[in-house]
Structure formats: structure tokens, C-alpha cells
Write a protein that holds these residues in place. Structure first.
Motif, PDB file in Angstrom:
ATOM      1  N   THR A   1       5.230  17.521   5.589  1.00 44.72           N
ATOM      2  CA  THR A   1       4.829  16.059   5.269  1.00 44.72           C
ATOM      3  C   THR A   1       3.930  15.561   6.235  1.00 44.72           C
ATOM      4  O   THR A   1       4.188  15.598   7.350  1.00 44.72           O
ATOM      5  CB  THR A   1       5.983  14.990   5.248  1.00 44.72           C
ATOM      6  OG1 THR A   1       6.985  15.421   4.326  1.00 44.72           O
ATOM      7  CG2 THR A   1       5.638  13.689   4.838  1.00 44.72           C
ATOM      8  N   GLU A   2       2.768  15.122   5.811  1.00 40.18           N
ATOM      9  CA  GLU A   2       1.810  14.696   6.686  1.00 40.18           C
ATOM     10  C   GLU A   2       1.633  13.297   6.076  1.00 40.18           C
ATOM     11  O   GLU A   2       1.311  12.893   4.892  1.00 40.18           O
ATOM     12  CB  GLU A   2       0.526  15.423   6.414  1.00 40.18           C
ATOM     13  CG  GLU A   2       0.341  16.706   6.666  1.00 40.18           C
ATOM     14  CD  GLU A   2      -0.989  17.413   6.418  1.00 40.18           C
ATOM     15  OE1 GLU A   2      -1.492  17.128   5.088  1.00 40.18           O
ATOM     16  OE2 GLU A   2      -1.230  18.426   7.142  1.00 40.18           O
ATOM     17  N   LYS A   3       1.682  12.242   7.122  1.00 40.31           N
ATOM     18  CA  LYS A   3       1.582  10.745   6.774  1.00 40.31           C
ATOM     19  C   LYS A   3       0.771  10.003   7.881  1.00 40.31           C
ATOM     20  O   LYS A   3       0.627  10.219   8.834  1.00 40.31           O
ATOM     21  CB  LYS A   3       3.199  10.431   7.136  1.00 40.31           C
ATOM     22  CG  LYS A   3       3.503   9.069   6.244  1.00 40.31           C
ATOM     23  CD  LYS A   3       5.010   8.725   6.601  1.00 40.31           C
ATOM     24  CE  LYS A   3       5.976   9.441   5.871  1.00 40.31           C
ATOM     25  NZ  LYS A   3       7.436   9.070   6.069  1.00 40.31           N
ATOM     26  N   ALA A   4      -0.024   8.966   7.023  1.00 34.89           N
ATOM     27  CA  ALA A   4      -0.779   8.214   7.895  1.00 34.89           C
ATOM     28  C   ALA A   4      -0.840   6.837   7.435  1.00 34.89           C
ATOM     29  O   ALA A   4      -0.597   6.578   6.125  1.00 34.89           O
ATOM     30  CB  ALA A   4      -2.231   8.773   7.626  1.00 34.89           C
ATOM     31  N   VAL A   5      -0.798   5.963   8.320  1.00 35.14           N
ATOM     32  CA  VAL A   5      -0.975   4.589   7.887  1.00 35.14           C
ATOM     33  C   VAL A   5      -2.366   3.972   8.517  1.00 35.14           C
ATOM     34  O   VAL A   5      -2.771   4.145   9.499  1.00 35.14           O
ATOM     35  CB  VAL A   5       0.138   3.653   8.582  1.00 35.14           C
ATOM     36  CG1 VAL A   5      -0.097   2.244   8.422  1.00 35.14           C
ATOM     37  CG2 VAL A   5       1.488   3.904   7.912  1.00 35.14           C
ATOM     38  N   ARG A   6      -3.009   3.226   7.463  1.00 37.59           N
ATOM     39  CA  ARG A   6      -4.277   2.732   8.242  1.00 37.59           C
ATOM     40  C   ARG A   6      -3.897   1.078   7.914  1.00 37.59           C
ATOM     41  O   ARG A   6      -3.493   0.686   6.924  1.00 37.59           O
ATOM     42  CB  ARG A   6      -5.572   3.086   7.329  1.00 37.59           C
ATOM     43  CG  ARG A   6      -5.832   4.495   7.496  1.00 37.59           C
ATOM     44  CD  ARG A   6      -7.445   4.748   7.327  1.00 37.59           C
ATOM     45  NE  ARG A   6      -7.969   4.520   6.057  1.00 37.59           N
ATOM     46  CZ  ARG A   6      -9.290   4.372   5.135  1.00 37.59           C
ATOM     47  NH1 ARG A   6     -10.036   4.565   6.350  1.00 37.59           N
ATOM     48  NH2 ARG A   6      -9.292   4.421   3.961  1.00 37.59           N
ATOM     49  N   VAL A   7      -4.551   0.394   9.035  1.00 37.60           N
ATOM     50  CA  VAL A   7      -4.393  -1.166   8.818  1.00 37.60           C
ATOM     51  C   VAL A   7      -5.695  -1.890   8.684  1.00 37.60           C
ATOM     52  O   VAL A   7      -6.723  -1.297   9.402  1.00 37.60           O
ATOM     53  CB  VAL A   7      -3.599  -1.637   9.883  1.00 37.60           C
ATOM     54  CG1 VAL A   7      -2.006  -1.329   9.741  1.00 37.60           C
ATOM     55  CG2 VAL A   7      -3.946  -1.433  11.205  1.00 37.60           C
ATOM     56  N   PHE A   8      -5.794  -2.766   7.890  1.00 38.31           N
ATOM     57  CA  PHE A   8      -7.075  -3.353   7.840  1.00 38.31           C
ATOM     58  C   PHE A   8      -6.867  -5.013   8.258  1.00 38.31           C
ATOM     59  O   PHE A   8      -6.341  -5.573   7.427  1.00 38.31           O
ATOM     60  CB  PHE A   8      -7.896  -3.239   6.301  1.00 38.31           C
ATOM     61  CG  PHE A   8      -8.083  -1.878   5.874  1.00 38.31           C
ATOM     62  CD1 PHE A   8      -6.972  -1.262   5.524  1.00 38.31           C
ATOM     63  CD2 PHE A   8      -9.048  -1.284   5.901  1.00 38.31           C
ATOM     64  CE1 PHE A   8      -7.135   0.194   5.085  1.00 38.31           C
ATOM     65  CE2 PHE A   8      -9.394  -0.021   5.716  1.00 38.31           C
ATOM     66  CZ  PHE A   8      -8.513   0.842   5.174  1.00 38.31           C
ATOM     67  N   ASP A   9      -7.675  -5.387   9.325  1.00 36.33           N
ATOM     68  CA  ASP A   9      -7.543  -6.735   9.570  1.00 36.33           C
ATOM     69  C   ASP A   9      -8.910  -7.453   8.973  1.00 36.33           C
ATOM     70  O   ASP A   9      -9.913  -7.385   9.177  1.00 36.33           O
ATOM     71  CB  ASP A   9      -7.882  -6.948  11.087  1.00 36.33           C
ATOM     72  CG  ASP A   9      -7.982  -8.484  11.617  1.00 36.33           C
ATOM     73  OD1 ASP A   9      -8.126  -8.685  12.871  1.00 36.33           O
ATOM     74  OD2 ASP A   9      -8.173  -9.160  10.834  1.00 36.33           O
ATOM     75  N   GLU A  10      -8.517  -8.094   7.706  1.00 32.31           N
ATOM     76  CA  GLU A  10      -9.565  -8.762   7.046  1.00 32.31           C
ATOM     77  C   GLU A  10     -10.310  -9.875   7.661  1.00 32.31           C
ATOM     78  O   GLU A  10     -11.421 -10.014   7.044  1.00 32.31           O
ATOM     79  CB  GLU A  10      -8.576  -9.374   5.750  1.00 32.31           C
ATOM     80  CG  GLU A  10      -7.971  -8.346   4.865  1.00 32.31           C
ATOM     81  CD  GLU A  10      -7.118  -9.307   3.937  1.00 32.31           C
ATOM     82  OE1 GLU A  10      -7.584  -9.393   2.812  1.00 32.31           O
ATOM     83  OE2 GLU A  10      -6.157  -9.538   4.245  1.00 32.31           O
ATOM     84  N   GLU A  11      -9.675 -10.599   8.360  1.00 36.58           N
ATOM     85  CA  GLU A  11     -10.417 -11.657   9.130  1.00 36.58           C
ATOM     86  C   GLU A  11     -11.549 -11.105   9.917  1.00 36.58           C
ATOM     87  O   GLU A  11     -12.698 -11.571   9.875  1.00 36.58           O
ATOM     88  CB  GLU A  11      -9.512 -12.549   9.966  1.00 36.58           C
ATOM     89  CG  GLU A  11      -9.858 -13.963  10.307  1.00 36.58           C
ATOM     90  CD  GLU A  11      -8.971 -14.631  11.230  1.00 36.58           C
ATOM     91  OE1 GLU A  11      -7.730 -14.465  11.030  1.00 36.58           O
ATOM     92  OE2 GLU A  11      -9.496 -15.178  12.035  1.00 36.58           O
ATOM     93  N   ASN A  12     -11.284 -10.406  10.758  1.00 35.07           N
ATOM     94  CA  ASN A  12     -12.060  -9.655  11.983  1.00 35.07           C
ATOM     95  C   ASN A  12     -12.813  -8.380  11.319  1.00 35.07           C
ATOM     96  O   ASN A  12     -13.748  -7.884  12.122  1.00 35.07           O
ATOM     97  CB  ASN A  12     -11.354  -9.388  13.250  1.00 35.07           C
ATOM     98  CG  ASN A  12     -10.868 -10.527  13.693  1.00 35.07           C
ATOM     99  OD1 ASN A  12     -11.324 -11.706  13.907  1.00 35.07           O
ATOM    100  ND2 ASN A  12      -9.445 -10.764  13.815  1.00 35.07           N
ATOM    101  N   LYS A  13     -12.404  -8.021  10.169  1.00 40.34           N
ATOM    102  CA  LYS A  13     -12.964  -6.648   9.437  1.00 40.34           C
ATOM    103  C   LYS A  13     -12.958  -5.598  10.486  1.00 40.34           C
ATOM    104  O   LYS A  13     -13.825  -4.807  10.515  1.00 40.34           O
ATOM    105  CB  LYS A  13     -14.568  -6.889   9.312  1.00 40.34           C
ATOM    106  CG  LYS A  13     -14.575  -7.769   7.989  1.00 40.34           C
ATOM    107  CD  LYS A  13     -14.034  -7.081   6.917  1.00 40.34           C
ATOM    108  CE  LYS A  13     -14.552  -7.970   5.510  1.00 40.34           C
ATOM    109  NZ  LYS A  13     -13.789  -7.295   4.125  1.00 40.34           N
ATOM    110  N   LEU A  14     -11.787  -5.341  10.704  1.00 44.84           N
ATOM    111  CA  LEU A  14     -11.401  -4.080  11.798  1.00 44.84           C
ATOM    112  C   LEU A  14     -10.195  -3.406  11.064  1.00 44.84           C
ATOM    113  O   LEU A  14      -9.531  -3.717  10.259  1.00 44.84           O
ATOM    114  CB  LEU A  14     -10.893  -4.627  13.160  1.00 44.84           C
ATOM    115  CG  LEU A  14     -11.864  -5.654  13.685  1.00 44.84           C
ATOM    116  CD1 LEU A  14     -11.056  -5.839  15.403  1.00 44.84           C
ATOM    117  CD2 LEU A  14     -12.895  -4.803  14.197  1.00 44.84           C
TER     118      LEU A  14
END
Lengths: 335, 413
Positions: free
Chosen positions: B31-44
Motif C-alpha cells: 500500500t502506497e499512500k500520500a496526502v497532499r494539503v492545499f492552503d487555499e488562502e495562501n495558495k500553498l
């Protein structure tokens, strides 16, 4: 990010640089092994590396260049910014370099190129699992057979601790040691797992490696290099009237003929480095070329890379390293 | 904060063959797992990934801590989209796969005893999940069966003298029979006497992969937009002979391609014309490159689980007016490079292709293998002034590509 920023600034401010790719990697491997024969071991190794891959353009001319450095300690990077600048400026010299006329030429290979040559052309053939089931091949590859020039010795050794090929004990619990594959032109050894050693009735060499926990160990190289001779670089190129210095390459492979995709190369004229040239490919028949090696410089350099590695069957990329001195060959096919 | 979850669950059964015998059996469940997070306010954005039973919350927290590195994004994410795609025709146990391997080895041994076969027989199942907190929820599940063998002539000093293989979403008796027939041809051809050739131009039947690897990078937006592609500024211009049409396929059993959505959640509804009647129709973009260059994504954002997406192609197929290879080569000397390892392209399209094993045909009949040669040329010329036709492969149809490119090139001994 802060470490790479100066490189990034150089790239962003140079109008000749397009499609840059900069990568930093840190890798720490800690290996634990235990079996019911009482072998228990632990070792670790850590490397950091930078890769900057760029495309240089000028009018309609394009040249792809890459710079990489892999080290164990931060201080070993040295003045990486200066090194990168030199690499970048050198790459620009190749934008308008002439393409060579294909043919056979005497060449001098850099330690980088020589290492890939040793790994691809002969190293894989030394992995004993390729001989299983073939009685004729076992006889043809009898230990003691002359396979190269008298000055040629090729070694595989997992004890080079500052290289990415460091593997002091293999994945079957067999300790590594320096294995001569060729010594003074004579076929001297092979690389083994326990299975191949048993089948061929030879000693284990500590070369059974698995790329990770999901695969079984198979015979693999560690650090593979050509041993040094006694010439200087200038002495190596002096006798060459019309030949080439192969400085860097993109990749290599070893089949019945070996092939190396060359990146930076220079014309040698009348015993001196003349000017940059564009060469696509260097090829040769392995067994002919081993006999055509007629000069070796007096210092070995082993190249490590944290990015990429060796591929065999399904297991890629396995960390290895390779190198040698500068190597002169009487003739290679260049195109 | 938008959260994205990307999971690959792979189950692989492999029978390893050494010296024509079953040497090892392997099962892998990864199992390969990845989480990406997107800070909408700062576009990061930031990514954290791992293997095995890893808590998603842990990955999420790690990813959030990496937002400070300042990686930015400037595009909208896919949302409110749910779909499941499946192409699972059969499944194997290790025991049934081992029996299959024994059958294959037995059949190969009947074909020839002059070669050592080393390789694998494997059955794999891959399930991919792509979800985000905006209502995107896509799943893809496919399984396939593959066997591939290096063939080493007994007594040869080479690691490999030829190869053979079979790959499909399921086992098919007709395809398997053809695979055995192809292997028989390859074995006999490899053992044949070398034909005498000269340093000159010959007609060559290339596989698409041999000639189109540079094309794939030339239609990548990263190269195209930065003017380092041979096709920069040539969209909608004629770049190849009018007989040449190339498309990217997303669901094609013959090419073993089943990729109904990209890793940014764009669902495919049709194949993508890359070149039509010789005219360049498409440059491929992911969201980042599309945003950077003011274009639309083409749904070609792909990634490894532990990286961000970049533009990449699925399988490609040649189409249009296509004749059978056997008809096209009926009256000339033609070379089919079978094993060509180690070649590469210069940025101007020049290529050098060392060819360790090639088959020579004359008047439509196989006459022997070529000596070791290097084929050189320029791939733009191969598709223009030197181009002859796109051919359907009826010579070695199961082991080689379904379509071949028929063109003139220089052979160097």
C-alpha cells in the motif's frame, strides 16, 4: 531549499537556460537482518545529493547538460556553486560544437565513463546467475582465461564506505570483500549469491542484494571499478593524433555490444585536447575492447549517485557506484 | 485547507524462472499512500507519503508542517465527481499461477532446447484511489497477467540474445498460441546465420517505441513552451507525413492500457489526437503547466505516489490507412530491429540505435539475422522524407508492437 537557492538564482537569471530541473535528496538506510542460522547484523548509511538538469538553447541549437554531486557530509559538497557555474559554462561550449564523423577512433574515457563501461560491459556478465544452466558458457568463462589486456584489473567491492555501493554484508548475511573480476587481464572471479556459489562450486562473495524488503536477493554489483595504472592524463592523450576524450555520459548498457550515450566529449588532436564535439553514441564489442585498453592513469575516482541506480530484471534502482582512472582505448565505434 | 488522498494498493504474485525452471515464488501486497494539503488562502501545497499501514492523519499533519517550504499552486482542483472503473477479468492464486508457469515453461521447452529462459510469470492487481475534501472520489481497479523471458543461447557469452513475452488483461488461448508461434520464430531467427549487409540505407520496420521516445518529450508542455522542443511554436502545423496519425489511448486492451482518469481527477471520455494526418494537434499539459502557460489541462497530470503530478502520456497508438507488414515488404530487403538496447537521441532529433539482434527479410521472406549493426538517422526525416508507411505487424504480432513504422535509415556495420 536555502541550499539550492543560489543555484536556482543562477538558472533563473540565465536566458540560455530553459526547462531546469533541480533536485535535492537525502537518503538514510538502516538495514536490520536476522536469520535462524545465528546471523544478526545492522548497518546504516546516509547520503545527500543534488541534481541540476538543464537545457541550454541558443538560436536553434539545444544542448542538455546535468550536474550532480552525492556526498556523505555537508562539507564534502565543497564550493558547489562554483562547480555548478563551471558545469553550466562548459555546457554552453557544446551548443555550437560540431557533430563528429562516425567511425572508429582512439579514445580516452574519464573515470565517470570508465566506471559505467566497467559496470555495464563486464560487471553484469560477472553476475554468476547469468551462467546458470549453460555448461558451454561455464567452460568458456573458465577462471584463468585471458579476457583483456595485461594492464587491466576490474574489481567489485562492497567495503567502499563513502560510496553508494557500500554493502559490507549482503542480504544473505555474507560479508563483502574485494573481488577481482579481472586481474592483469585474466578472468579471476565472479559475483555470487549462496545459490550460484553452491551451483558453480565457488566461494560466496557477498553480492546477494535485494532492492528492498519486497524482493528476494539476487546477484548484484556494489562498487565496481577499474584499478589505476601509472600514467598521467597528459601522458595518456599524448600519443593520440586524431581521437576523442569522452568526459560525461547520459547512460550506458551492456549487451553483446556495450553502448554509452555520450554527453560531453572533446576532440584530441596531436596529443592535446582541442575543442568540444557532439557524439551521440560510443559502442564496442566487450571482449575486443577489453584487449584494446592500452593506458590507465594513476588515480581511481569512484562516482556515487543518490539518484538512479542499477537495474536488473524487476529490481531498479539499486544503489551502486562505479569508477576508475582515465582509460585509453585503441579504438571505439563513435557515432 | 483542502486535503487530497492518493492510494495505490498493489497485489502481485510472481513466479520467478531461472534456467527454465521455477526458482522462486513471491507474493507482494503493498500500500502506497500520500496526502497532499492545499492552503487555499495562501495558495500553498505540500505532500507527505509513506508505505504500509500509515495513518492518514499522521500524513496530513506531516504535510501541513511542510507548507512552510512555500510550494505554491495556481489552479483549481477537481471536485464533486465520483466514479469507479474496473477491468478485472480473472484472478489467480499463487498455486494456479505456478501451474500456469509450468505450462508455459513446458511449451517453451517444446519449442527449443537451444536457449536458457530466465524471467517471470506474474499476475498483478492494482487499485488506485484519488479523493479530496471537495467531493472528488475516483477509483480504478485493473488486473493483468504477464510473462517475460530473456532468452540466452546456450554457449553465448551474452546476458541475453533475444526475448519473448506475453501481456494482457487476461489469458487468451488464441493470443497464447500466437505467442508460442512468435517465440518459435524468434528462436529460429536468432539461431540463423547472419546475412551480409553493407553500410548504406535500408528499409527498416521500427516499433513506435524505438522512434517516438523523443516525440513524447517534444510534445510535453515543459519542453514545448520553453522552446526546447523540436516542435515549439508548431502547433497545428504539419510535422510528419500526411499518412501519420498518432493518438493517446486511455482504454485499449490490445495495448494493455486502462487509465480512465489522470492523477488530478480529469476523467477521460475519448482518445486524444496528438498528430492527425501529419499535423501536430495537441501538446500535453497537467494543471500546473496549463496554469503557467495560460492553457487548458489535457488530463495528462500523472505522478508517483510520493511526488506531485507532471505532464506524461498514457499509451500511444498509430492509426489511419494501415497495410499489413507482410504486404509492404514483399519485394525488397527489409530489416526489423528486434533487440536494440542503449540508443539515444540528440536534441536535434538525430538518433543512434545500436541493434544487437535484427531480422532481415527479402521478398517478404525471412532470410536470416543481421550482424550487429547501428542504425542512425533523424526521427523527423524518418517521418517525412524517408517515411514509407505505417504497417500492421503480422510478422511477430504477439511479442512486438501491433503497429510498425516503415521508413528508410542508414545501417552502419
Amino acid at each position: 531549499m536555502a541550499f539550492l537557492q543560489p543555484i536556482r538564482e543562477i538558472i533563473e537569471n540565465d536566458p540560455q537556460v530553459v526547462t531546469p530541473y533541480i533536485s535535492w535528496s537525502d537518503r538514510v538506510n538502516a538495514k536490520y537482518y536476522i536469520n535462524n542460522k545465528g546471523i544478526v547484523y545492522y548497518y546504516d548509511k546516509g547520503f545527500s545529493g543534488v541534481l541540476a538538469s538543464i537545457t541550454l538553447v541558443q538560436d536553434k541549437e539545444i544542448f542538455r547538460s546535468s550536474f550532480y554531486k552525492t556526498v556523505q557530509r555537508k562539507e564534502d559538497f565543497g564550493d558547489i556553486l562554483q562547480d555548478f557555474k563551471e558545469e553550466l559554462e562548459e555546457g554552453k561550449l557544446f551548443l555550437n560544437a560540431p557533430v563528429i564523423e562516425p567511425g572508429q577512433y582512439p579514445v580516452v574515457m574519464s573515470p565517470d565513463v570508465a566506471g559505467v563501461f566497467a559496470h555495464e560491459s563486464f560487471g553484469h556478465k560477472s553476475e554468476a546467475d547469468f551462467m546458470l544452466g549453460d555448461e558451454t558458457m561455464k567452460q568458456e568463462w573458465e577462471i584463468g582465461k585471458k579476457v583483456g589486456s595485461d594492464i587491466l584489473s576490474i574489481v567489485d567491492c562492497g567495503l567502499e564506505s563513502d560510496t553508494t555501493g557500500f554493502c559490507p554484508i549482503d542480504d544473505e548475511g555474507v560479508e563483502s570483500h574485494k573481488t577481482y573480476l579481472i586481474k592483469n587481464g585474466i578472468l579471476t572471479g565472479r559475483l555470487h549469491s549462496k545459490e550460484t556459489a553452491d551451483t558453480l562450486q565457488e566461494n560466496t562473495t557477498g553480492n546477494a542484494r535485494a532492492i528492498d524488503f519486497t524482493f528476494e536477493p539476487i546477484v548484484r554489483m556494489t562498487s565496481t571499478y577499474i584499478e589505476a595504472g601509472d600514467l598521467t592524463f597528459d601522458e595518456l592523450i599524448k600519443p593520440i593524433e586524431n581521437g576523442y576524450f569522452l568526459k560525461t555520459l547520459i547512460h550506458g548498457s551492456g549487451m553483446s555490444t556495450f553502448t554509452m550515450a555520450i554527453n560531453k566529449a572533446y576532440k584530441i588532436e596531436n596529443g592535446k585536447i582541442a575543442h568540444p564535439v557532439k557524439i551521440n553514441m560510443a559502442t564496442g564489442t566487450v571482449f575486443e575492447t577489453l584487449f584494446d585498453i592500452d593506458g590507465l592513469s594513476n588515480k581511481v575516482q569512484i562516482k556515487s549517485s543518490i539518484l538512479g541506480g542499477c537495474g536488473k530484471n524487476e529490481q531498479w534502482p539499486l544503489p551502486v557506484s562505479f569508477g576508475g582512472p582515465y582509460v585509453r582505448i585503441k579504438k571505439l565505434n563513435l557515432s | 485547507m483542502i486535503k487530497e488522498l492518493f492510494i495505490n494498493e498493489t497485489e502481485n504474485l510472481t513466479v520467478k524462472v531461472v534456467d527454465g525452471k521455477i526458482d522462486a515464488l513471491r507474493t507482494q501486497k503493498l500500500t502506497e499512500k500520500a496526502v497532499r494539503v492545499f492552503d487555499e488562502e495562501n495558495k500553498l501545497l505540500a505532500l507527505s507519503a509513506g508505505i504500509g499501514e500509515i495513518d492518514e492523519k499522521e500524513l496530513e499533519e506531516k504535510a501541513k508542517s511542510l507548507l512552510s517550504l512555500g510550494m505554491s499552486y495556481n489552479y483549481d482542483l477537481e471536485k464533486d465527481k465520483q466514479a469507479e472503473f474496473s477491468k478485472v477479468y480473472e484472478s489467480y492464486t499463487l498455486e494456479s499461477l505456478e501451474e500456469k508457469a509450468k505450462t508455459v515453461l513446458n511449451d517453451l521447452n517444446q519449442i527449443t532446447d537451444q536457449f536458457v529462459f530466465n524471467g517471470t510469470v506474474s499476475a498483478e492487481s492494482l487499485e488506485n484511489t484519488l479523493q479530496n475534501s471537495l467531493g472528488l472520489n475516483l477509483k480504478r481497479h485493473r488486473s493483468n497477467l504477464e510473462f517475460g523471458f530473456m532468452m540466452k543461447m546456450k554457449g553465448s557469452g551474452n546476458i541475453m540474445d533475444a526475448y519473448t513475452g506475453y501481456g494482457a488483461f487476461k489469458f487468451d488461448d488464441k493470443k497464447y498460441a500466437q505467442f508460442l508461434k512468435d517465440t518459435d520464430f524468434i528462436a529460429k531467427a536468432c539461431l540463423s546465420e547472419p546475412v551480409s549487409l553493407e553500410n548504406k540505407n535500408y528499409k527498416i520496420l521500427f516499433r513506435p517505441g524505438q522512434l517516438l521516445s523523443k516525440f513524447k518529450s517534444d510534445i510535453n508542455s515543459s519542453q514545448y513552451e520553453e522552446k526546447s522542443s523540436l516542435f515549439s511554436d508548431r502547433l497545428n502545423e504539419k510535422i510528419f507525413h500526411e499518412s501519420v496519425s498518432i493518438k493517446e489511448v486511455y482504454d485499449n486492451d490490445e495495448l494493455q492500457c486502462f487509465v480512465p482518469y489522470d492523477h488530478e481527477g480529469i476523467i477521460k471520455e475519448a482518445d486524444l489526437d496528438l498528430v492527425k494526418n501529419g499535423v501536430l494537434k495537441t501538446i500535453i499539459y497537467d494543471k500546473k503547466r496549463a496554469s503557467k502557460y495560460g492553457k487548458q489541462t489535457t488530463g495528462n497530470g500523472f505522478r508517483a505516489y510520493n511526488s506531485h503530478p507532471g505532464p506524461s502520456l498514457r499509451a500511444i497508438d498509430l492509426y489511419g490507412d494501415i497495410e499489413l507488414s507482410s504486404n509492404l515488404i514483399a519485394d525488397d530487403i527489409v530489416i526489423l530491429p528486434f533487440l536494440s538496447s542503449g540508443g539515444d537521441f540528440l536534441p536535434n532529433g538525430n538518433f543512434s540505435m545500436p541493434t544487437q539482434l535484427a531480422f532481415v527479410f527479402k521478398n517478404g521472406k525471412f532470410i536470416g539475422k543481421a550482424p550487429q549493426i547501428t542504425i542512425t538517422g533523424n526521427y523527423l526525416d524518418s517521418f517525412n522524407k524517408d517515411f514509407i508507411a505505417i504497417a500492421k505487424n503480422d510478422l511477430i504480432p504477439e511479442v512486438l508492437s501491433k503497429k510498425l513504422i516503415y521508413t528508410n535509415c542508414k545501417v552502419n556495420l
